[in-house]
Design a protein around this motif. Sequence first.
Motif, short mmCIF file in Angstrom:
data_model
loop_
_atom_site.label_atom_id
_atom_site.label_comp_id
_atom_site.label_asym_id
_atom_site.label_seq_id
_atom_site.Cartn_x
_atom_site.Cartn_y
_atom_site.Cartn_z
N GLY A 198 0.78 -1.23 0.00
CA GLY A 198 0.00 0.00 0.00
C GLY A 198 0.81 1.28 0.00
N HIS A 199 1.79 1.36 0.87
CA HIS A 199 2.56 2.60 1.00
C HIS A 199 3.35 2.89 -0.27
N LEU A 200 3.98 1.87 -0.83
CA LEU A 200 4.76 2.06 -2.05
C LEU A 200 3.86 2.47 -3.21
N ARG A 201 2.74 1.81 -3.38
CA ARG A 201 1.87 2.12 -4.51
C ARG A 201 1.28 3.53 -4.38
N ARG A 202 0.96 3.93 -3.17
CA ARG A 202 0.46 5.30 -2.97
C ARG A 202 1.56 6.31 -3.29
N SER A 203 2.77 6.06 -2.83
CA SER A 203 3.87 6.98 -3.11
C SER A 203 4.18 7.05 -4.60
N ARG A 204 4.10 5.91 -5.28
CA ARG A 204 4.34 5.91 -6.72
C ARG A 204 3.29 6.74 -7.45
#
Length: 407
Positions: free
Chosen positions: A30-36
């Motif tokens: 979740g965190h990575l995909r949101r940041s991307r």
Amino acid sequence: MVHSTSATPDRSGMRRRRVVLYSHDTFGLGHLRRSRALASALTQSGVAESAIILTGSPVAGRFTFPEAVDHVRLPGVKKLEDGSYASQSAGMDIDQTTALRSGLIESTIAQYEPDLLIVDKEPTGFRGELLPVLNTLAREGRTRIVLGLRDVLDEPDVLASEWARKGAVEATESFYDELWVYGVKSVYDPTQGLPLSDAVRARTFWTGYLRRSIVDPAETPDTPYILITPGGGGDGAAMVDLLLKAYEQDPTLAPHAVLVYGPFLSGDTRDGFEARVAALGGRVTATGFDSRIESLFASAEGVICMGGYNTFCELLSFDQRAVIVPRTKPRLEQWIRANRAEELGLVRNLDQFRDELNVEGMIAAIRALPRQQRPSEAGADGLLDGLEVVNQRARNLMNQTLSNAAE
């Protein structure tokens, strides 16, 4: 909070617009995909010339990033059943790993000199690893700092206790120029129960949900299908098991299902699922991980999923009929989101506190999918302004830095 500023011009004399996005990524995608998604929006709109994502995700290298976006992989950690953490780096304990991560964060920011730092969810970072760099940036005053929060964090009492333990309220008060909530206040307020000052609440902005699009197209099945996704998959075994039991028990259940396990559903558990999928003779097909899952969302007849933030944004963005099977441990975040979304008519929540999570219930949910209304019929389009608002807020903050630097 007011910063003094200094400028580091490039050769043209203009202040570089660079953004760093920090996501601790101790679990899931979740965190990575949101940041991307945020980094892509900021660079593709021209608000930022470039961006770097600091991430602890072990699968960051399996994603594609826009040309102006790069990432720095922080040493990985994993959460144990008792709630403690262990290092994934051989020969290092968790304190050594945290210190190494913190040093990498400091050196990256010192060399890159960002105009804006966006911190995802954790005001002090994993085990306080952000505090040294936050103190440095506050002292130097050249970088604006934003805390980005998803629409739901946890139950208010549980969240207040967690933030008190981590010193998160004090950090938020001391270091952050703005708070961005990637949701809509009328849907849910993730800060309720937190003892934030009026000053912090005055600089809190609800952006709306983050609209998703097909960035990297992928082939999808030619025949009708429903998409089954437990997100990252680390806690999705129960949902996948229930889905497979539904197709096993009812040979007439249609359409066929495309199951994406997620990268963290693996080992003997996945091997067992693979054998069951093979025995279904093509009625269910499965893949381990698809970094281009947006295409599958867009073309599906409906979606059965868990209730993570990114999945919810994709449901709204691709206007998908959906049944959410939210996890309820270790936190109620997904259940709160799914329950509120059902109240608004956006999805159906297969709620274990209200419904029986059994095979018959899953079969009924799949059969009822075609009769559900789409999120757009409940006004979902008005909830998806997040990326546009983020671009505007980021532009405003970096313009303040430029103006102050010119004085």
